[in-house]
Design an enzyme around this catalytic site. Sequence first.
Site, PDB file in Angstrom:
ATOM      1  N   HIS A 101     -31.356   1.303  22.969  1.00 47.17           N
ATOM      2  CA  HIS A 101     -30.315   1.575  23.962  1.00 47.17           C
ATOM      3  C   HIS A 101     -30.508   2.921  24.647  1.00 47.17           C
ATOM      4  O   HIS A 101     -29.948   3.153  25.723  1.00 47.17           O
ATOM      5  CB  HIS A 101     -28.919   1.476  23.329  1.00 47.17           C
ATOM      6  CG  HIS A 101     -28.518   2.649  22.489  1.00 47.17           C
ATOM      7  ND1 HIS A 101     -28.625   2.648  21.112  1.00 47.17           N
ATOM      8  CD2 HIS A 101     -27.997   3.851  22.819  1.00 47.17           C
ATOM      9  CE1 HIS A 101     -28.177   3.799  20.644  1.00 47.17           C
ATOM     10  NE2 HIS A 101     -27.793   4.547  21.650  1.00 47.17           N
ATOM     11  N   ASP A 131     -32.340  -2.379  17.665  1.00 47.88           N
ATOM     12  CA  ASP A 131     -32.104  -1.155  18.439  1.00 47.88           C
ATOM     13  C   ASP A 131     -33.199  -0.129  18.180  1.00 47.88           C
ATOM     14  O   ASP A 131     -32.948   1.064  18.081  1.00 47.88           O
ATOM     15  CB  ASP A 131     -30.728  -0.560  18.127  1.00 47.88           C
ATOM     16  CG  ASP A 131     -30.280   0.450  19.182  1.00 47.88           C
ATOM     17  OD1 ASP A 131     -30.796   0.385  20.314  1.00 47.88           O
ATOM     18  OD2 ASP A 131     -29.441   1.316  18.872  1.00 47.88           O
ATOM     19  N   ASN A 204     -27.346  11.924  19.791  1.00 49.06           N
ATOM     20  CA  ASN A 204     -28.015  11.859  18.491  1.00 49.06           C
ATOM     21  C   ASN A 204     -28.815  10.575  18.321  1.00 49.06           C
ATOM     22  O   ASN A 204     -29.680  10.485  17.445  1.00 49.06           O
ATOM     23  CB  ASN A 204     -27.011  11.936  17.342  1.00 49.06           C
ATOM     24  CG  ASN A 204     -26.678  13.354  16.932  1.00 49.06           C
ATOM     25  OD1 ASN A 204     -25.599  13.853  17.220  1.00 49.06           O
ATOM     26  ND2 ASN A 204     -27.617  14.023  16.270  1.00 49.06           N
ATOM     27  N   SER A 205     -28.502   9.557  19.128  1.00 49.26           N
ATOM     28  CA  SER A 205     -29.162   8.263  18.990  1.00 49.26           C
ATOM     29  C   SER A 205     -30.676   8.408  19.052  1.00 49.26           C
ATOM     30  O   SER A 205     -31.215   9.033  19.970  1.00 49.26           O
ATOM     31  CB  SER A 205     -28.698   7.311  20.088  1.00 49.26           C
ATOM     32  OG  SER A 205     -27.338   6.995  19.931  1.00 49.26           O
ATOM     33  N   GLY A 261     -35.977 -21.515   8.323  1.00 48.67           N
ATOM     34  CA  GLY A 261     -35.187 -22.656   8.752  1.00 48.67           C
ATOM     35  C   GLY A 261     -33.890 -22.854   8.009  1.00 48.67           C
ATOM     36  O   GLY A 261     -33.452 -23.996   7.827  1.00 48.67           O
TER      37      GLY A 261
END
Length: 451
Positions: A101, A131, A204-205, A261
């Site tokens: 992001h 992410d 901080n991401s 599956g």
Amino acid sequence: MSRSLLALVALFIAGESLLSAPAVANSLSLAPMLQRVVPSVVSISVQGKELDDADATLADPFYRKFFGLPDDAAPAEHGFQSAGSGVVIDEVHGYIVTNQHVIASASKIEVVLSDGRRFKAKLVGADPETDVAVVQIPPDHLVQADFGSASSLHVGDVVVAIGNPFGLGQTATMGIVSALGRRAVGSEGYEGFIQTDASTNPGNSGGALVNENGVVVGINSAIIGPAGGSIGIGFAVPAETVGIVMRQLILTGKMVRGEVGVVTQDLTPGLARAFGVNEGPGALISEVRPGSPAANAGIQPGDVIRMVDGRTVRGASDVRRLVGSLPLQSRPSFQIDRASRRIEAFPAVSAAPVAEPAAPRTIHIARGPLADVEMANSPDGLGARVVVVAEGSVAAQAGLQLDDVIVALDQQPVTDVGQVLAILMKEHARALVTVVRNGHRLFVAADVQTQ
């Protein structure tokens, strides 16, 4: 002993304590560790364009036609700038890991090192599910982080978050591990987040979450805060997950996950009783795709997965994460409880298909385990669709949700509300409901006596 002698002894002890205080303080300092780690954490600035919220619907041809706009009517775009963090993972080739992001919709990515040097970065690959993203800069005297494992973490362990909050530059905050294996912020991906109270804020991401030895145990990803700031609830992607994803991104530019599956759900005490298995960590298999590796290995709906490839399964998200990280064509061990028996299966791991979204006289149930539930015939004629689940009802507490399609009751197939009613006419306090939710079968155990 005289009072004067006692006073002298007390003064001596106090003096010893005061003399030792700086030594204790120095032993608690994290400065030496941070001096080693901080150079491997970078700031990332991003520029790009995105649709204006008010004009986003114009990208849909249906809305252009509805409002009488020409087909070439384009929604307005505006430029944006944002900031985040990253961690150097390969000093030889210049690879840096960050959050997906952080670099989403970016047309320009710039990396700023801790010594102030700036480099243009190129995107290597990104994986929205976890992410995680990888960018690359010239390998000019970089310092790479020591990547470790989150498997050794315990709740209460000290951790430090390092990043670029609010674009201020390198910042370190300390906290503890608050929880492990979190399914945070509504994500349905392969997360199993580490939760920490180390203060993290926007920016901080993509930064590092390290243990007290300076080893990276996670990549900071998300926070919960009413105003976008820290309230002591932050989440980091575990280092193992980051390592698996970043290696594939570097090699192929994309993430290809494995699967066998099966569809699983968390094992609740009610479901454990319904299927005659012990409570505890595990994931209940609610669906086995015909012809899948799991079906070929003899795995059945109602089986409870306890371990995958020697690793404990705590819930449904662990199955997706563990199987998704295994090499394609490998045959991991599945430790399974089937009623009172423990069995072992070895399904082959295959590439996961692209997920497809699920396909769309109302009656009110007045009593029994499905009391205060309203349902109608499913439009496709394959069951009874739940249209109302009263808050606090037995069914709601058991996990029945709006738009669930009931396809079996007490393991008897049903195709409409009439068949559901016929089974519920019998006096009983519990019901094992099989539903289809988002295209997959799940079990719900509703029990009047326990909920």
